[in-house]
Design a protein around this motif. Structure first.
Motif, short mmCIF file in Angstrom:
data_model
loop_
_atom_site.label_atom_id
_atom_site.label_comp_id
_atom_site.label_asym_id
_atom_site.label_seq_id
_atom_site.Cartn_x
_atom_site.Cartn_y
_atom_site.Cartn_z
N ASN A 7 0.86 -1.18 0.00
CA ASN A 7 0.00 0.00 0.00
C ASN A 7 0.90 1.23 0.00
N THR A 8 0.96 1.93 -1.13
CA THR A 8 1.88 3.07 -1.24
C THR A 8 1.41 4.28 -0.46
N LEU A 9 0.12 4.32 -0.09
CA LEU A 9 -0.39 5.43 0.70
C LEU A 9 0.04 5.32 2.16
N THR A 10 -0.08 4.12 2.72
CA THR A 10 0.24 3.91 4.14
C THR A 10 1.63 3.34 4.36
N GLU B 190 -5.90 1.82 -7.22
CA GLU B 190 -5.53 1.13 -8.45
C GLU B 190 -4.58 0.00 -8.09
N TRP B 191 -4.80 -1.17 -8.67
CA TRP B 191 -3.97 -2.34 -8.40
C TRP B 191 -3.01 -2.50 -9.58
N LEU B 192 -1.73 -2.31 -9.31
CA LEU B 192 -0.72 -2.25 -10.36
C LEU B 192 0.36 -3.30 -10.17
N LYS B 193 1.07 -3.54 -11.26
CA LYS B 193 2.28 -4.37 -11.21
C LYS B 193 3.40 -3.60 -11.91
N TRP C 264 1.03 -3.59 -6.23
CA TRP C 264 1.19 -2.25 -5.67
C TRP C 264 -0.14 -1.51 -5.71
N LEU C 265 -0.54 -0.94 -4.58
CA LEU C 265 -1.80 -0.23 -4.49
C LEU C 265 -1.55 1.28 -4.47
N TYR C 266 -2.20 2.00 -5.40
CA TYR C 266 -2.10 3.46 -5.48
C TYR C 266 -3.48 4.05 -5.24
N TYR C 267 -3.57 4.89 -4.24
CA TYR C 267 -4.86 5.46 -3.83
C TYR C 267 -5.41 6.39 -4.90
N THR C 268 -6.70 6.25 -5.20
CA THR C 268 -7.34 7.07 -6.25
C THR C 268 -8.16 8.22 -5.68
N ASP C 269 -8.32 8.28 -4.35
CA ASP C 269 -9.12 9.33 -3.72
C ASP C 269 -10.57 9.28 -4.19
N ASP C 270 -11.06 8.07 -4.45
CA ASP C 270 -12.44 7.89 -4.88
C ASP C 270 -13.10 6.83 -4.02
N LEU C 271 -13.75 7.26 -2.93
CA LEU C 271 -14.37 6.32 -2.01
C LEU C 271 -15.64 5.68 -2.59
#
Length: 220
Positions: A133-136, A169-172, A210-217
């Motif tokens: 989780n790249t945000l936390t 977003e779920w990335l590789k 890798w998880l990148y937050y989209t700010d879209d709840l």
């Protein structure tokens, strides 16, 4: 008499780790394994609450366990010859128990062959993955099923660790971390190129997501 609350939904086949089955080991939550097929017998047991017997206690004692040795591969019960009567008897007497309500079974089917109770299969291989989780800045290692889609993994991660997993977003990353791409949620790890070297003689790190937050709840 207890009546089943609803019909089973028709879903695609789900796969489970054996560790996931083990936790369903109670009277009100009873799963068993027969030749890698997983059966949820909870509806039958709830339907029998007012008509309970010692044989059902014996079944509950085996909840969460693998009963393969009691059954043939087609789900028919194995038998032995009774030393006292000389006649065949089943090795696992609870197979003779049935739900009373017609809404909790398929008429004419033993529960070991009843599609109503069949909820999935044990995975052919457990896979260790790493989710970052790249945000936390938190890293979570998870064991998942080889057959799981990324969506399946996302739902398990959401249930266990982060209720807002859908807001990422779920990335590789590939090419030594030089390029990244969004994972196909409907595809498996292998189909997304997240393979591991199962037969390698060298211990390699697990595939990473890798998880990148989209700010879209709204999509959580």
């Amino acid at each position: 008499m207890k009546i089943c609350e609803m019909e089973r939904p028709i879903n695609k086949m789900r796969y489970y780790l054996k560790d996931e089955v083990v936790s369903h080991n109670k009277k009100d939550d009873c799963w068993v394994i027969i030749h890698r097929n997983i059966y949820d017998l909870t509806p039958m047991l709830k339907d029998r609450y007012d008509h309970w017997n010692r044989t059902l206690d014996y079944l509950v004692a085996h909840a969460g366990k693998d009963l393969t040795h009691f059954f043939h591969e087609n789900g028919e019960p194995r038998t032995e010859i009774s030393p006292s009567t000389g006649r065949p008897r089943v090795l696992f007497p609870p197979i003779l128990e049935v739900a009373i309500s017609e809404f909790c079974k398929t008429p004419g089917e033993m529960w070991s062959q009843d599609p109503f109770y069949h909820i999935g299969r044990v995975t052919n291989r457990a896979r260790l993955i790493r989710i970052v989780n790249t945000l936390t800045a938190q890293t979570q290692y998870m064991n998942v099923c080889n057959e799981d889609s990324i969506y399946d993994i996302q739902q398990k991660y959401k249930e266990r660790y982060n209720h807002h997993a859908g807001s990422y977003e779920w990335l590789k990353f590939s090419n030594g971390g030089k390029s990244c791409s969004i994972l196909d949620l409907n595809a498996t790890l292998d189909e997304n190129g997240l393979t591991d070297e199962e037969d390698s003689t060298v211990e390699l790190p697990p595939p990473s997501i890798w998880l990148y937050y989209t700010d879209d709840l709204t999509i959580a």
